[in-house]
Scaffold this active site. Structure first.
Site, mmCIF file in Angstrom:
data_model
loop_
_atom_site.group_PDB
_atom_site.id
_atom_site.type_symbol
_atom_site.label_atom_id
_atom_site.label_comp_id
_atom_site.label_asym_id
_atom_site.label_seq_id
_atom_site.Cartn_x
_atom_site.Cartn_y
_atom_site.Cartn_z
ATOM 1 N N ASP A 22 20.762 31.450 -27.160
ATOM 2 C CA ASP A 22 22.200 31.198 -27.056
ATOM 3 C C ASP A 22 22.517 30.281 -25.870
ATOM 4 O OD1 ASP A 22 24.869 31.385 -27.626
ATOM 5 O OD2 ASP A 22 25.127 33.407 -26.816
ATOM 6 N N ASN A 24 23.453 26.743 -26.227
ATOM 7 C CA ASN A 24 23.266 25.295 -26.426
ATOM 8 C C ASN A 24 24.573 24.537 -26.215
ATOM 9 O OD1 ASN A 24 20.694 25.923 -27.193
ATOM 10 N ND2 ASN A 24 20.981 25.497 -29.373
ATOM 11 N N GLY A 25 25.652 25.089 -26.802
ATOM 12 C CA GLY A 25 26.959 24.420 -26.722
ATOM 13 C C GLY A 25 27.427 24.315 -25.288
ATOM 14 N N ASN A 70 26.988 31.567 -38.797
ATOM 15 C CA ASN A 70 27.031 30.171 -38.324
ATOM 16 C C ASN A 70 27.567 29.180 -39.361
ATOM 17 O OD1 ASN A 70 24.079 30.413 -36.175
ATOM 18 N ND2 ASN A 70 26.240 30.656 -35.679
ATOM 19 N N ARG A 190 18.094 37.870 -24.833
ATOM 20 C CA ARG A 190 19.230 37.000 -25.178
ATOM 21 C C ARG A 190 19.562 36.127 -23.977
ATOM 22 N NH1 ARG A 190 24.512 37.863 -28.868
ATOM 23 N NH2 ARG A 190 25.301 35.752 -28.643
ATOM 24 N N ARG A 196 25.495 40.760 -26.343
ATOM 25 C CA ARG A 196 25.700 41.324 -27.684
ATOM 26 C C ARG A 196 24.429 41.160 -28.508
ATOM 27 N NH1 ARG A 196 29.849 37.990 -26.793
ATOM 28 N NH2 ARG A 196 28.901 36.328 -28.016
HETATM 29 C C1 FPP Z 1 23.502 29.229 -30.099
HETATM 30 O O1 FPP Z 1 24.087 28.374 -29.150
HETATM 31 C C2 FPP Z 1 22.486 28.518 -30.809
HETATM 32 C C3 FPP Z 1 22.498 28.254 -32.156
HETATM 33 C C4 FPP Z 1 23.569 28.696 -33.045
HETATM 34 C C5 FPP Z 1 21.450 27.476 -32.772
HETATM 35 C C6 FPP Z 1 20.095 27.670 -32.181
HETATM 36 C C7 FPP Z 1 19.319 26.456 -32.474
HETATM 37 C C8 FPP Z 1 18.337 25.966 -31.705
HETATM 38 C C9 FPP Z 1 17.833 26.627 -30.496
HETATM 39 C C10 FPP Z 1 17.678 24.683 -32.039
HETATM 40 C C11 FPP Z 1 16.532 24.869 -32.952
HETATM 41 C C12 FPP Z 1 17.090 24.980 -34.277
HETATM 42 C C13 FPP Z 1 16.412 25.220 -35.401
HETATM 43 C C14 FPP Z 1 17.209 25.307 -36.616
HETATM 44 C C15 FPP Z 1 14.943 25.399 -35.507
HETATM 45 P P1 FPP Z 1 25.627 28.051 -29.281
HETATM 46 O O2 FPP Z 1 25.777 26.772 -30.021
HETATM 47 O O3 FPP Z 1 26.344 29.212 -29.890
HETATM 48 O O4 FPP Z 1 26.006 27.880 -27.770
HETATM 49 P P2 FPP Z 1 27.393 28.273 -27.108
HETATM 50 O O5 FPP Z 1 27.556 29.749 -27.280
HETATM 51 O O6 FPP Z 1 27.200 27.882 -25.679
HETATM 52 O O7 FPP Z 1 28.447 27.472 -27.807
#
Ligand code: FPP
Length: 253
Positions: A22, A24-25, A70, A190, A196
């Site tokens: 979790d 990335n965003g 998602n 996590r 969560r």
């Molecule tokens: C959650 O971060 C991450 C995801 C929903 C996608 C996870 C994907 C990867 C780690 C890349 C590799 C992918 C694949 C399909 C092999 P978020 O986007 O919810 O982050 P945030 O909570 O900060 O917005």
């Protein structure tokens, strides 16, 4: 690590580690970058973690890469994540296969595009007999969905006279989950500071230890993985005196 040498983690566990990747965003947002850049860097962190986990003697690594929830994200982000999975399977498979990694994908298959489904099946088939670490990619995965599919399967087996309803027990459910032949994870990590479980391995993680780290997934490195493993071992040691032979604690909730 040279052949035949067993890394320290083998002795102290855990052998199955599951990760909710979790943040990335937020990683991208902090740098004024688009979200997809966070996912791209997240894929690099995944590659790194597979190598590190294998190196540290973890036998099974399960990663949550796309949840059933998602799909509600903007279409462009969903499509980017689909492309990343495709890319990961196509580009990394040869390397992973050569390193002896066995690939498994859990989650609903019927919602996936036919070409992606074929790729997934191909990845599983070509690495099935590998004897190195097992990488389980949870894609279009949600525990409730998985349990519903298992319940449907069980109901249809009862209706077909294959199962006597009075004999249904926990193993009847476990055997129909996507993880049927895999042991439960002992540790769930996590990242990103969220605390969560988000519909991840609800059944399988019933006795798991949870480690939450503030590190955002794209920054997750070997030190962060080792710290999570060390935290797990500290907890195991604390309860060492009442552990049953399997390593699980008895009577300690
Ligand atoms: C959650 O971060 C991450 C995801 C929903 C996608 C996870 C994907 C990867 C780690 C890349 C590799 C992918 C694949 C399909 C092999 P978020 O986007 O919810 O982050 P945030 O909570 O900060 O917005």
């Amino acid at each position: 690590m040279s052949a035949g040498q067993r890394p320290e983690v083998q002795a102290a566990g855990p052998s199955h580690v599951a990760v909710i990747m979790d943040g990335n965003g937020r990683w991208a947002q902090l740098r004024g970058l688009p979200r997809h850049e966070g996912h791209r860097r997240g894929l690099e962190a995944l590659r790194r973690t597979v190598r590190n986990a294998s190196d540290l003697g973890i036998e099974i690594l399960t990663v949550y890469s796309f949840s059933t929830e998602n799909w509600r994200r903007p279409a462009a982000e969903v499509s980017f994540l689909m492309t990343l999975l495709k890319h990961f399977i196509e580009k990394d498979l040869t390397e992973l296969g050569a390193a002896g990694v066995r690939v498994r994908v859990i989650g609903g298959r019927s919602d996936l595009a036919p070409d992606l489904r074929r790729l997934v099946e191909h990845a599983e088939a070509t690495t099935r007999n590998n004897t190195g670490m097992t990488l389980v990619v949870a894609f279009n995965y949600g525990s409730r969905d998985e349990i519903v599919r298992a319940a449907r399967q069980l109901a249809s087996d009862v209706a077909a006279g294959l199962v006597d309803a009075t004999t249904i027990d926990e193993s009847s459910i476990s055997a129909r989950l996507d993880t049927a032949d895999l042991p439960d994870p002992e540790l769930v990590i996590r990242t990103s500071g969220e605390t969560r479980i988000s519909n991840f391995l609800l059944w399988q993680a019933a006795y798991a230890e949870f480690v939450f780290t503030p590190v955002l997934w794209p920054d997750f490195d070997r030190a962060a993985l080792e710290e999570a493993l060390a935290e797990y071992r500290r907890r195991e040691r604390r309860f060492g005196g009442v552990s049953e032979p399997s390593g699980r604690n008895v009577g300690v909730a």
